[in-house]
Scaffold this active site. Structure first.
Site, mmCIF file in Angstrom:
data_model
loop_
_atom_site.group_PDB
_atom_site.id
_atom_site.type_symbol
_atom_site.label_atom_id
_atom_site.label_comp_id
_atom_site.label_asym_id
_atom_site.label_seq_id
_atom_site.Cartn_x
_atom_site.Cartn_y
_atom_site.Cartn_z
ATOM 1 N N LYS A 52 0.844 -1.201 0.000
ATOM 2 C CA LYS A 52 0.000 0.000 0.000
ATOM 3 C C LYS A 52 0.877 1.248 0.000
ATOM 4 O O LYS A 52 0.599 2.226 -0.702
ATOM 5 C CB LYS A 52 -0.931 -0.001 1.219
ATOM 6 C CG LYS A 52 -2.026 -1.042 1.111
ATOM 7 C CD LYS A 52 -2.724 -1.328 2.442
ATOM 8 C CE LYS A 52 -3.625 -2.547 2.321
ATOM 9 N NZ LYS A 52 -4.152 -3.037 3.594
ATOM 10 N N GLN A 96 -4.787 -1.778 9.782
ATOM 11 C CA GLN A 96 -4.500 -3.070 9.153
ATOM 12 C C GLN A 96 -5.021 -4.206 10.042
ATOM 13 O O GLN A 96 -4.722 -4.264 11.227
ATOM 14 C CB GLN A 96 -2.982 -3.217 8.928
ATOM 15 C CG GLN A 96 -2.588 -4.481 8.190
ATOM 16 C CD GLN A 96 -3.140 -4.542 6.766
ATOM 17 O OE1 GLN A 96 -3.105 -3.574 6.030
ATOM 18 N NE2 GLN A 96 -3.679 -5.694 6.393
ATOM 19 N N ASP A 119 -11.277 1.774 3.867
ATOM 20 C CA ASP A 119 -11.510 0.329 3.721
ATOM 21 C C ASP A 119 -13.009 0.025 3.654
ATOM 22 O O ASP A 119 -13.405 -1.092 3.353
ATOM 23 C CB ASP A 119 -10.912 -0.426 4.923
ATOM 24 C CG ASP A 119 -9.645 -1.188 4.560
ATOM 25 O OD1 ASP A 119 -9.426 -1.423 3.356
ATOM 26 O OD2 ASP A 119 -8.893 -1.556 5.480
#
Ligand code: NAD
Length: 282
Positions: A52, A96, A119
Site C-alpha cells: 500500500k 491493518q 476500507d
C-alpha cells in the site's frame, strides 16, 4: 479455454486515473494522504502495508505508516485515530487487520471518521452500501466489479453466485452485484450442494480461502470466474479455483496472483482520492 483477465493491466489503468486526480487536487493546494496503523508484527500484514505504501508513493499520495507493538493498548490506538480524524492532511485512515488478540476490532474500526474510512469497514459505510448509496466502496468487491466490466460482459440480469460471506469480501460483493442488477446468491460453509449452485452461475466470485475449492465440474461453461482467494501452499500462491480445470470450462478467469489482488490496492487508492475530493468540497 478461458480468457485470462489481467488484473495488473486493469489496475494500471485505474492507477493512471487516480494519479491524474491526485495531481489535479495538488494544483488546487489539496494534499492527498493515507495513514495506515499497523499493530503487531504479522508477516502477511507487513507485506500488505508495504504494498500500500509503494502504491501511494507511485501515485503521489502522501503515505504514513504508524507502527505499534502487539501489546499496544486500545486507548493508545483510540487517541491516535482521534488525532488523525482531526488532521486535514490525512484523507484516509486504515487500520491493518487482523489486530493483535485482546483488541476490540469492531470498536476500533468504528472510531475512524466514516469520511476517512477508506476500507469501507465502518458501520455507517456498510449501511450506506446496503442502502445502495455508498460514499466509499469496499476495495476487493469494487475491484472485482471493475474486472468484470473490463471484459465488456454485462452484469445486469445475470445469475451471480458468491462463495464466502465475510464482511470483507462476500457480503459487500453481494450488495455491489445486486446494485449492478445481477440476481445474486451467497454460499458459505453450511451451504448444501455447493456444486449444484455454482454450476448455475454466469458470474462466480470465490472468496473462501480454500485452495482449489472450485473445480471445473462446478463451473458453468462460459462463466466469468473471479477468484479472490489468496492461499500460500509450500511458498507458492494459489487461488480458491483449481485454475487448470476451471479455465478449461470458464469463459473468463482471474489468475492468482495478478487478478483480484492488484485491484484491491487500486481501489484503496481510488477511495483515498475520493475521500480527499469530498473533504476539499466541504
Ligand atoms: P473469511 O475466512 O473471513 O471467509 C471465508 C468465507 O468462505 C466464509 O464465509 C465461509 O463460510 C466460506 N467458506 C469457507 N470454506 C467454504 C467451503 N468449503 N464451502 C463454502 N464456503 C466456504 O475470508 P475472507 O476474508 O473473505 O477472504 C477469503 C479469501 O480471499 C482468502 O483467501 C483471503 O486471503 C482472500 N482475500 C483476498 C483479498 C485480495 O485483495 N485479493 C482481499 C481479502 C481477502
Amino acid at each position: 479455454m478461458a480468457i485470462i483477465i489481467d488484473g495488473k493491466a486493469v489496475a494500471a489503468k485505474v492507477n493512471e486515473d487516480v494519479k491524474a486526480g491526485v495531481a489535479a487536487l495538488k494544483q488546487k493546494g489539496v494534499s492527498v494522504g493515507l495513514t495506515v496503523i499497523l499493530a503487531g508484527n504479522d508477516p502477511a500484514s507487513e507485506v500488505y502495508v508495504n504494498n500500500k505504501h509503494r502504491a501511494c508513493t507511485d501515485l503521489g499520495i502522501k503515505s504514513e505508516i504508524i507502527r505499534y507493538p502487539a501489546d499496544v493498548g486500545g486507548a493508545v490506538l483510540e487517541a491516535k485515530i482521534k488525532e488523525l480524524n482531526a488532521d486535514a492532511s490525512v484523507s484516509g485512515i486504515l487500520v491493518q487487520l487482523p489486530l493483535p488478540k485482546g483488541l476490540d476490532e469492531r470498536r476500533i474500526l468504528e472510531l475512524i471518521d466514516p469520511a476517512k474510512d477508506v476500507d469501507c469497514f465502518a458501520a455507517k459505510n456498510v449501511g450506506m452500501l446496503a442502502l445502495g448509496a455508498p460514499k466509499l466502496l469496499p476495495c476487493t468487491p469494487a475491484g472485482i466489479i471493475e474486472l468484470i466490466k473490463s471484459t465488456g460482459q454485462p452484469i445486469a440480469g445475470k445469475r451471480a453466485v458468491i462463495v464466502g460471506r465475510s464482511n470483507i469480501v462476500g457480503k459487500p460483493m453481494f450488495h455491489l452485484l445486486l446494485q449492478a442488477d445481477a440476481t445474486v446468491m451467497v454460499c458459505h460453509t453450511k451451504t448444501v450442494n455447493l456444486a449444484e449452485i455454482t454450476r448455475t452461475a454466469d458470474i462466480l466470485v470465490i472468496a473462501a480461502g480454500r485452495p482449489g475449492l472450485i473445480t471445473g465440474d462446478m463451473v458453468k461453461p462460459g462463466a466469468l470466474v473471479l477468484d479472490a482467494g489468496i492461499n500460500r501452499v509450500d511458498g507458492k500462491l494459489y487461488g480458491d479455483a483449481d485454475f487448470d480445470s476451471v479455465s478449461d470450462v470458464a469463459g473468463y478467469i482471474t489468475p492468482v496472483p495478478g487478478g483480484v489482488g492488484p485491484m484491491t490496492i487500486a481501489m484503496l487508492m481510488r477511495n483515498t482520492l475520493t475521500a480527499a475530493c469530498a473533504a476539499s468540497d466541504n
